[in-house]
Write an enzyme that holds these catalytic residues in place. Structure first.
Site, PDB file in Angstrom:
ATOM      1  CG  HIS A   1      -5.827 -58.097 -29.344  1.00 34.95           C
ATOM      2  ND1 HIS A   1      -6.118 -59.376 -28.903  1.00 34.95           N
ATOM      3  CD2 HIS A   1      -4.961 -58.253 -30.373  1.00 34.95           C
ATOM      4  CE1 HIS A   1      -5.460 -60.260 -29.636  1.00 34.95           C
ATOM      5  NE2 HIS A   1      -4.752 -59.622 -30.524  1.00 34.95           N
TER       6      HIS A   1
HETATM    7  O1  RIB Z   1      -1.905 -58.791 -27.021  1.00 34.83           O
HETATM    8  C1  RIB Z   1      -2.519 -57.748 -27.728  1.00 34.83           C
HETATM    9  C2  RIB Z   1      -2.104 -56.411 -27.206  1.00 34.83           C
HETATM   10  O2  RIB Z   1      -0.710 -56.202 -27.391  1.00 34.83           O
HETATM   11  C3  RIB Z   1      -2.763 -55.241 -27.947  1.00 34.83           C
HETATM   12  O3  RIB Z   1      -2.862 -54.150 -27.092  1.00 34.83           O
HETATM   13  C4  RIB Z   1      -1.800 -54.958 -29.060  1.00 34.83           C
HETATM   14  O4  RIB Z   1      -1.918 -53.616 -29.552  1.00 34.83           O
HETATM   15  C5  RIB Z   1      -0.491 -55.142 -28.340  1.00 34.83           C
HETATM   16  O5  RIB Z   1      -0.203 -53.913 -27.647  1.00 34.83           O
END
Ligand code: RIB
Ligand code: CA
Length: 306
Positions: A236
């Site tokens: 992500h």
């Molecule tokens: O949904 C994914 C996000 O939420 C990413 O930033 C992960 O590190 C959590 O913070």
């Protein structure tokens, strides 16, 4: 000289890889790292940010931020990030965090930067919202606000909401209303950056440095996502940093976003209008990713690190 940049994060396994990607990318002049609770409590995310910063020779300052959202409490996610937030991978402590709090550091850097900054949000938006809510004019000092948050479909924290949006929806709403040019890197985009065992093996083979090895060990600890077919985990946060470095790896469209601030099962849902049918804050929505190009960039930049 790269673009003056600030990263707010909640390390977190994917945050760690995102920071390392930023460290290896001269396009970004990373001025500061600010830390928020989220994936784990601030008592873990802050030392984790310092430990990751310690993997390079001259890291930027690390500033402590919010350990709770504007309302309520964070909902940590140790199933993904491990109890320590880095998948159990042991790193040296790295540099001590600064005393200056995140919201103050964010405002100070925005005021002092000679050119508009790139601000990258990788966790719940609490620190960024606190900074801009108390000095709204500073939104004009942000050239691009890149947020890893939201989804136009299914969430990952709840069926309705992505984790960062779910953990502080009010903060996200404040950011979206702030008026800075905003790029949304949501779950449908990050699902295209799936770290499968084959991709992880290829990444590990890119070099012999400690930082690359740590990145691969950290990522290897992350369970495959059942939501994405059980074949790998989505990177992500590195996607948000990659957008700042190589936006050409993405396709985007203009969209509008509202955040559900209600108490019910859709709290934190980002209602993303991609077809001009309703209101909401204008954003640039990242839609597709050149995944091979992304992993090539990640490997090339991590291989540069010590
Ligand atoms: O949904 C994914 C996000 O939420 C990413 O930033 C992960 O590190 C959590 O913070
Ligand atoms: Ca994160």
């Amino acid at each position: 000289m790269g673009s003056p940049t600030l990263i707010d994060c909640d390390p977190g396994t994917d945050d760690a890889l995102a920071l390392l990607l930023a460290f290896g990318s001269p396009e970004l002049d990373l001025r500061a790292i600010t830390v928020v609770g989220g994936n784990l409590g601030l008592d873990r995310t802050l030392p984790n940010a310092c430990a990751v910063a310690g993997l390079i020779a001259a890291p930027p300052a690390v500033h402590p931020g919010a350990d709770r959202p504007l309302l309520g409490a964070f909902t940590p996610e140790p199933r993904v990030h491990g109890a320590d937030g880095l998948g159990g991978v042991r790193l040296s402590a790295g540099p001590a965090p600064r005393a200056e709090l995140a919201a103050d550091a964010i405002r100070g850097h925005l005021r002092a930067s000679p050119t508009p900054m790139t601000v990258i949000g990788l966790g719940p938006a609490t620190n960024l919202a606190l900074a801009l809510a108390t000095e709204p004019a500073l939104a004009a000092r942000i050239g691009t606000l890149i947020l890893m948050t939201g989804a136009w479909g299914e969430g990952n924290a709840t069926p309705a909401a992505e984790f960062n949006a779910f953990n502080d929806p009010e903060a996200l709403a404040i950011l979206l209303a702030a008026g800075a040019p905003t790029v949304l890197v949501g779950l449908e985009l990050t699902a295209q950056a799936l770290a499968t065992p084959a991709r992880l093996a290829s990444l590990r083979a890119r070099g012999t440095g400690q930082a690359l090895a740590a990145a691969c060990d950290i990522q290897a600890s992350v369970p495959a996502s059942a939501r994405l077919g059980g074949v790998g985990a989505a990177l992500h946060d590195p996607c948000a940093v990659a957008y700042a470095i190589r936006p050409d790896l993405f396709t985007t469209r203009a969209a509008r976003v509202t955040v559900d601030l209600g108490p019910g099962p859709s709290r934190g849902r980002t209602v993303i209008d991609r077809w001009g049918r309703g209101g909401g804050a204008p954003v640039t929505l990242a839609e597709t990713l050149d995944a091979d190009g992304f992993f090539a960039l990640l490997g090339e930049r991590l291989a540069r690190l010590p």
